[in-house]
Structure formats: structure tokens, C-alpha cells
Design an enzyme around this catalytic site. Structure first.
Site, short mmCIF file in Angstrom:
data_model
loop_
_atom_site.label_atom_id
_atom_site.label_comp_id
_atom_site.label_asym_id
_atom_site.label_seq_id
_atom_site.Cartn_x
_atom_site.Cartn_y
_atom_site.Cartn_z
CG ASP A 140 7.92 -9.43 -9.04
OD1 ASP A 140 7.93 -10.23 -10.00
OD2 ASP A 140 7.43 -9.70 -7.94
CG LEU B 242 -1.90 -1.21 1.29
CD1 LEU B 242 -2.80 -1.08 2.52
CD2 LEU B 242 -2.74 -1.38 0.05
CB CYS C 271 10.34 -3.84 -4.04
SG CYS C 271 10.27 -2.93 -5.58
#
Ligand SMILES: [Zn+2]
Length: 257
Positions: free
Chosen positions: A128, A69, A188
Site C-alpha cells: 500500500d 473485510l 485506501c
């Protein structure tokens, strides 16, 4: 010709000489497949939808997690645990019901990548991992579909348009080589990423995709094939590199069968 409500919605595009009515019609007639609805895909799909791309196919295998988020702006706490592709498609449907948005919940790999570009005018890859990026690139080359590739890490962003199916233009594999086929090496989770960087890179990717879709229709339609935009968010600064076609590339050279 666009109906009156669409003319009004896209008035700020249409008034731009670089887009105009013809450009907006071209966008409305376009189908973009987005691979990855995460940090890059989330802002990218918002601005592709805002641009009036007529059809969006949203591909992702993940579910929404709380740590998403901080940068994945189409998701809210109520979406935790739900499939990202489905939540993202619902976001598009609510944002602009005239857009045909469909969700594909699943991971893209060597076994199914060939299906990704089917029927698409452009594939935007913001996934990703390198393995998926490479097989998506190979599929785009073999089907003659342009690829906008965007990557993100920490404070760095990379965005480029590829047309490896053209004899003079590089593909994504020309850029990164074959070494990363089996590895997930740009996550990430391990490195961290500034949330606003995801927004910047996702929007930049949407803009570069729009260039491709407007090619032949409007002045902004310069696809800038093989020009890699490197954004350094710490400086901040932007560098542009030209990626040459690799004559040995197994993704896009004429030796491939
Ligand atoms: Zn290549």
C-alpha cells in the site's frame, strides 16, 4: 509429472492448450513471494493458490481490521486483530494442503527488502505504499527476479510485469521515478476503494504473474514486460501503456554498482 489427484484438481488448466501439463508442472514448481496481503494480495493469493503455485510466501506487517473485510476476502470477523500474513497462510493451507505456504509478519523497507526476492521465481507486490514498492523493485532488479506490480485506488487499477534486470526492459522505478521514496501517498483509507475493484486487480495481477511463471513452459507464458494495464472501473475500460527503460534510472541502469 503430476500425481493423479493433482491432475484431477487442475484438469481445467491442463486441458487448455495455453497451459497444458507442462505449464501446470511449471506452476507447481514455482515460488511466489507476495508483498502485501491486503486488497490486492488477498484475491491474488486466492487465485495463485487455486492455480497450484507450489510455494507461496506471504508478507504483511498489518493485523486484520474490520474495515478490511469489504474487500480482503480471505479474512473473516474471527480474524480481527490477528496478523494478516498468518491468517492468509492458514487460508492457503486449508484451501490446498499441498501448497507450501509461509507467513512473514513484518514491514518491508530499505533495511530488509533485499531478502524479499531470495529463492523466488516471482515477486507480486500489492502493498500500500510507494516506498516499499520502490525498494522491492530495486531488490528484484539486483537479484534478477521478475516483479508483478499492482496498485489500486478508488476505481482505478494498474498492473504490470517488470524485468528491470534485463538490459532492454524497464523496472518499476523507471515507471514512477524517485519522487515517492519517502511518502505513503496511495492509501485506501484516504481515498476509498470499491471492494470489487480489489478483486479485479488482484486477480488480474495473479494472471499476469502466471504469464511470467509459464514463460518458456507454455503458450500463455508471454511475460508482457513493461506493459502497464490501466483499468478504469467507472467506464469500465482498459488501456495498455508501454513503459520504456529510463537510461538514468538508478534502479536498473548499468551505472548502478
Ligand atoms: Zn529502472
Amino acid at each position: 509429472m503430476l500425481p493423479p489427484d493433482r491432475l484431477n484438481r487442475f484438469a481445467r488448466h491442463i486441458v487448455l492448450p495455453e497451459v497444458g501439463g507442462a505449464g501446470q508442472v511449471a506452476l507447481a514448481n514455482s515460488h511466489v513471494v507476495l508483498v502485501g496481503c491486503g486488497g490486492i494480495g488477498s484475491p491474488a493469493l486466492q487465485y495463485l493458490a487455486a492455480a497450484g503455485i507450489g510455494r507461496l510466501t506471504l508478507v504483511d506487517s498489518d493485523v486484520v481490521e474490520e474495515s478490511n473485510l469489504q474487500r480482503q476476502t480471505v479474512f473473516a470477523p474471527a480474524d480481527l486483530g490477528r496478523a494478516k500474513a498468518e491468517v492468509a497462510a492458514k487460508w492457503v493451507q486449508r484451501f490446498d494442503p499441498a501448497i507450501e505456504a509461509s507467513a512473514v509478519v513484518g514491514r518491508v523497507g530499505a533495511d530488509n527488502a533485499a531478502e524479499v526476492p531470495v529463492g523466488a521465481d516471482l515477486v507480486l507486490d500489492g502493498c500500500d505504499n510507494f516506498a516499499t514498492r520502490l525498494v522491492v523493485s530495486d531488490a528484484c532488479v539486483s537479484m534478477g527476479v521478475p516483479l508483478t506490480s499492482a496498485a489500486l485506488g478508488r476505481f482505478q487499477g494498474q498492473i504490470a510485469n517488470f524485468a528491470g534486470h534485463l538490459s532492454s526492459e524497464a523496472c518499476y522505478r523507471c515507471f514512477v521515478g524517485d519522487a515517492f521514496d519517502a511518502e505513503d501517498c496511495d492509501t485506501c483509507a484516504a481515498d476509498g476503494v470499491l471492494g470489487a475493484m480489489a478483486g479485479l486487480v488482484g486477480c488480474f495481477a495473479a494472471m499476469q504473474a502466471i504469464r511470467v511463471l509459464l514463460s518458456g513452459h507454455a503458450g500463455f507464458g508471454d511475460p508482457q514486460w513493461g506493459r502497464l494495464q490501466l483499468f478504469d472501473g467507472l467506464a469500465p475500460s482498459l488501456r495498455t501503456l508501454r513503459i520504456a527503460k529510463d537510461p538514468e534510472c538508478r534502479g536498473c541502469t548499468s551505472s548502478r554498482t
